[in-house]
Design a protein around this motif. Structure first.
Motif, short mmCIF file in Angstrom:
data_model
loop_
_atom_site.label_atom_id
_atom_site.label_comp_id
_atom_site.label_asym_id
_atom_site.label_seq_id
_atom_site.Cartn_x
_atom_site.Cartn_y
_atom_site.Cartn_z
N ILE A 5 0.83 -1.20 0.00
CA ILE A 5 0.00 0.00 0.00
C ILE A 5 0.87 1.25 0.00
N TYR A 6 2.11 1.13 0.45
CA TYR A 6 3.06 2.24 0.43
C TYR A 6 3.98 2.07 -0.77
N ASP A 7 4.18 3.13 -1.51
CA ASP A 7 5.06 3.09 -2.68
C ASP A 7 6.50 3.04 -2.20
N GLN A 8 7.08 1.83 -2.22
CA GLN A 8 8.40 1.63 -1.64
C GLN A 8 9.49 2.39 -2.38
N LEU A 9 9.25 2.71 -3.64
CA LEU A 9 10.27 3.44 -4.40
C LEU A 9 10.09 4.95 -4.32
N GLY A 33 4.33 -12.48 -15.17
CA GLY A 33 4.09 -12.31 -13.75
C GLY A 33 4.59 -10.96 -13.26
N LEU A 34 3.77 -10.27 -12.50
CA LEU A 34 4.13 -8.95 -12.01
C LEU A 34 4.45 -9.00 -10.51
N ASN A 35 5.30 -8.10 -10.10
CA ASN A 35 5.69 -8.01 -8.70
C ASN A 35 5.33 -6.66 -8.11
N ILE A 36 4.69 -6.68 -6.94
CA ILE A 36 4.48 -5.49 -6.13
C ILE A 36 5.59 -5.47 -5.08
N LEU A 37 6.30 -4.38 -4.98
CA LEU A 37 7.35 -4.29 -3.98
C LEU A 37 6.71 -4.14 -2.60
N HIS A 38 6.98 -5.11 -1.74
CA HIS A 38 6.47 -5.04 -0.37
C HIS A 38 7.40 -5.82 0.54
N ARG A 39 7.35 -5.47 1.83
CA ARG A 39 8.26 -6.07 2.79
C ARG A 39 7.49 -6.51 4.03
N THR A 40 8.09 -7.44 4.74
CA THR A 40 7.54 -7.83 6.04
C THR A 40 8.60 -7.74 7.14
N PHE A 92 -4.24 1.09 -6.57
CA PHE A 92 -3.05 1.92 -6.73
C PHE A 92 -3.28 3.43 -6.77
N GLU A 93 -4.51 3.87 -6.77
CA GLU A 93 -4.73 5.32 -6.79
C GLU A 93 -4.15 5.96 -5.52
N LYS A 94 -3.59 7.13 -5.67
CA LYS A 94 -3.02 7.88 -4.55
C LYS A 94 -3.82 9.16 -4.37
N MET A 95 -4.36 9.35 -3.16
CA MET A 95 -5.23 10.48 -2.87
C MET A 95 -4.53 11.45 -1.92
N LEU A 96 -4.70 12.75 -2.17
CA LEU A 96 -4.10 13.75 -1.30
C LEU A 96 -4.62 13.64 0.13
N TYR A 97 -5.93 13.34 0.28
CA TYR A 97 -6.49 13.33 1.64
C TYR A 97 -5.88 12.24 2.49
N ASP A 98 -5.54 11.09 1.91
CA ASP A 98 -4.88 10.04 2.68
C ASP A 98 -3.49 10.49 3.12
N ASN A 99 -2.72 11.00 2.17
CA ASN A 99 -1.33 11.31 2.46
C ASN A 99 -1.20 12.49 3.42
N PHE A 154 2.12 1.21 -13.81
CA PHE A 154 3.23 2.12 -13.58
C PHE A 154 4.12 1.65 -12.44
N TYR A 155 3.55 0.96 -11.46
CA TYR A 155 4.26 0.67 -10.21
C TYR A 155 4.86 -0.72 -10.12
N THR A 156 4.46 -1.65 -10.98
CA THR A 156 4.88 -3.06 -10.85
C THR A 156 5.99 -3.41 -11.83
N PHE A 157 6.72 -4.51 -11.52
CA PHE A 157 7.84 -4.96 -12.34
C PHE A 157 7.74 -6.47 -12.57
N THR A 158 8.14 -6.92 -13.75
CA THR A 158 8.31 -8.35 -13.95
C THR A 158 9.67 -8.75 -13.36
N THR A 159 9.82 -10.04 -13.07
CA THR A 159 11.10 -10.51 -12.53
C THR A 159 12.24 -10.32 -13.53
#
Length: 689
Positions: free
Chosen positions: A245-249, A369-376, A267-274, A330-335
């Motif tokens: 949910i957070y744009d890691q890049l 296959g697409l990847n969303i950058l996320h961490r745990t 993936f939409e980013k809203m000013l009110y959230d940020n 725009f936000y995802t990458f293939t391996t």
């Protein structure tokens, strides 16, 4: 040929300007046309960053044969919900009264007098066309039944809050026992393992976690620290900051996570959230000193400055979820892309960001296959496992992020909703001012000041003092709503307390006086008396089929809960007992609702947390006023108002006060009773704690 939307400024309406549907904007022309031609009205409501709005447009509104049915039998009106929240709220309420779960696109069918009789959200093309024919037939053959149904929904919309929720006037009870009840109502629904609430999709809901921070602070002060409350905040903020949910890049939060793990965003980013999340993370940092929270704040402000800041100093509304018609492209990458870009750094990067060979998310249209950058895993934990120092990991992250951003920035960007909304910019002003108060970063203050000047110069009508709701291309439009005033006043109060520039406090009070004159309910009920809650709309604005009041806190706190908070702060800063009385009346009126449904009224609950003990009135006088202010703001203590001057001031808390033996003095008062002045921040904490 373009339809009537071609003359609008809303990006959402302009997206539909070349549809074959004969769309009209909401207004007198379309409503008069329906009456003159005796046709039912179709109101279709959405917003520019709404994925399913785009889908329904592609499937139905861009298709000639579908548009022909709509044009033949209906007067079709398109509404940008962000530009006309008053229209959206009325018809969303009506659809929910029909038993339909709300959402967008929202499609509502009205009688020619604008009263609703049927509504729904997204519908595929075939079903949509069948529904259009059914509605047209019902209007022709069973009009009396539809009219009766519409009258019933109109009556429901016009119920008073006292009637709808059983509200009465009560004395508010500010106590630890009341607060414990509110906490349990929220905590029982919180996800202690993954953060957020126990449901999917998951929304950030900043007001929930700000309430828990305030509740936790009360428990610490009372000597029975509730560690579980702080854990629920920290696990939520940690998991959101590390998740998809957070744009890691690039920084910045998406609107929500579609799953329970904060992994796959919408993936939409809203000013009110940020804007709100800046306030939340800054407050949480002042309590926890988490490096992750500091990183999120700096990176998110950088994102907003880079991608949402207008040349005039206001912030645009949103970035679309889609680019090239594909959500998240725009936000995802293939391996294979990641391997090519990162080279020898791919293996550790893939481990940190949960990259898989087949992709960790759904495949694209070509099957890749697409990847969303996320961490745990936290930076410290991962660095230790890899045998690196935290500094080594930061160097590697900066290098890999720079390479990936360079590639990403060459892609076709998501659409930008470049209208500027007053209320959302008020939330951003509060976020920037709070971040400055906690970190002392000059750039944060520069952005906040530019934004405040923009709001006061471009989004306020100097002839009558009222706010405008929306601004684009040098043109302000639409009379402001209560949330515009509530958010801007809140932002101005934060900016005053960050700078001690009294003009910002004066501006906030002038806006408050406008609200008290133009949003107040003059009706007096025999049983409940005068309702202290404010209408959502200005009495000088357009008259709709209902004039509602906003009570429930959602992804944005309700305008009435923000106004109650503003009244309390202004009552202390300006010595206005009438403001305090109004705030107490609002809290007393809503308290039974809050005790029953605290999880839906968390910004109200925050005020009960703040009022569980007296608010500290801290006045700073002397040459070191700014330094002392910064030292006080660096620590988490939400139950305070600050005022100060390096010289003299006529503000009530500063009158006839000066330095002590040449040293900057700090005066601490509670309930209009003052302690002896002190000359160090350490002494302040001894007094307030």
């Amino acid at each position: 040929m373009p339809n009537q939307l071609q003359y609008e400024t809303s990006p959402y309406l302009l997206q539909h300007a070349e549809n074959p549907v004969d769309w009209y904007p909401w207004g007198e022309e379309a409503l008069t046309k329906a009456l003159e031609e005796d046709k039912p009205i179709l109101v279709s409501i959405g917003y520019s960053a709404c994925h399913w709005c785009h889908v329904m447009e592609r499937e139905s509104f861009e298709i000639e044969s579908v548009a022909q049915v709509m044009n033949d039998h209906f007067v079709c009106i398109k509404v940008d919900r962000e530009e006309r929240p008053d229209v959206d709220a009325i018809y969303m309420d009506s659809v929910q009264a029909m038993g339909v779960q709300g959402g967008w696109p929202l499609n509502v069918f009205l009688m020619p007098d604008a009263k609703p009789f049927y509504g729904l959200t997204y519908m595929p093309q075939k079903n949509w066309v069948n529904l259009l024919y059914s509605i047209q037939a019902a209007f022709a053959e069973h009009r009396a039944d539809l009219a009766q149904s519409a009258e019933g929904f109109a009556r429901e919309l016009n119920l008073t809050d006292a009637e709808r929720y059983g509200l009465s006037q009560n004395e508010p009870l500010f106590s630890a026992e009341t607060l414990d009840v509110l906490y349990r109502k929220v905590a029982v629904k919180a996800d202690d393992e993954k953060g957020g609430m126990r449901r999917a999709p998951k929304f950030p809901m900043p007001s929930v976690w700000r309430f828990l921070l305030r509740y936790y602070d009360v428990t610490v002060a009372s000597g029975v620290e509730n560690e579980a409350a702080l854990h629920q905040v920290k696990i939520t903020l940690d998991r959101m900051a590390l998740g998809g949910i957070y744009d890691q890049l690039g920084g910045g939060f998406a609107r929500y996570s579609t799953d329970a793990d904060w992994f796959a965003p919408h993936f939409e980013k809203m000013l009110y959230d940020n804007g709100q999340l800046l306030t939340l993370y800054a407050e949480a940092y002042s309590l926890t000193r988490s490096p992750l929270y500091k990183h999120v704040i700096y990176q998110t402000i950088n994102f907003c400055q880079r991608e949402l800041l207008s040349p005039e100093g206001g912030f645009y509304s949103a970035l679309d979820a889609d680019s090239e018609g594909v959500e998240g492209k725009f936000y995802t990458f293939t391996t294979p892309e990641l391997k090519e870009i990162l080279g020898i750094d791919f293996d550790w990067f893939a481990e940190l960001y949960s990259i898989t060979e087949a992709g960790n998310w759904e495949p694209d249209h070509e099957g890749h296959g697409l990847n969303i950058l996320h961490r745990t895993e936290s930076d410290d934990s991962f660095a230790e496992r890899m045998g690196w120092s935290p500094a080594d990991l930061n160097v590697r992250l900066d290098a890999t992020h720079t390479r990936l951003l360079r590639v990403r920035n060459e892609r076709i960007r998501p659409g930008l909703d470049d209208k500027i909304l007053c209320s959302w910019n008020g939330l951003m002003l509060k976020g920037l001012a709070t971040a400055y108060r906690v970190f002392g970063e000059p750039e944060f203050l520069t952005l906040a000041l530019r934004l405040a000047f923009f709001l006061m110069k471009k989004m306020r009508d100097n002839r009558n003092g009222r706010l405008w709701h929306s601004y684009k291309l040098g043109r302000a439009r639409q009379t402001g709503f209560l949330d515009d005033y509530a958010a801007v006043i809140d932002g101005l109060l934060a900016l005053y307390q960050a700078t001690f520039t009294e003009s910002w406090l004066t501006e906030a009070d002038q806006l408050m006086q406008y609200v008290l004159t133009n949003f107040t309910d003059d009706h007096v009920d025999e049983l409940t008396g005068a309702d202290p809650m404010f209408f959502f709309t200005d009495k000088n604005g357009e008259e709709l089929i209902a004039r509602r009041k906003e009570l429930f806190d959602n992804v944005i706190p309700s305008s009435n809960s923000m106004m109650a908070e503003n009244l309390h702060a202004l009552s202390l800063l300006l010595d206005r007992p009438d403001y305090a009385e109004r705030a107490d009346q609002m809290l007393g009126r809503v308290q039974p609702m809050v005790q029953q449904n605290a999880d839906y009224l968390t910004n109200w609950a925050s005020q009960f947390a703040l009022r569980a003990r007296p608010t500290a009135e801290i006045a700073i006088v002397g040459p070191d006023a700014e330094q002392f202010r910064a030292e006080i703001d660096a620590e988490f203590y939400p139950n305070k108002v600050l005022c100060g001057t390096t010289d003299k001031s006529e503000l009530p808390l500063l009158q006839q006060r000066g330095p002590v033996e040449g040293q900057t003095a700090i005066y601490v008062c509670y309930n209009r009773a003052c302690q002896l002045p002190v000359t160090s921040v350490a002494d302040v904490w001894r007094l307030v704690r």
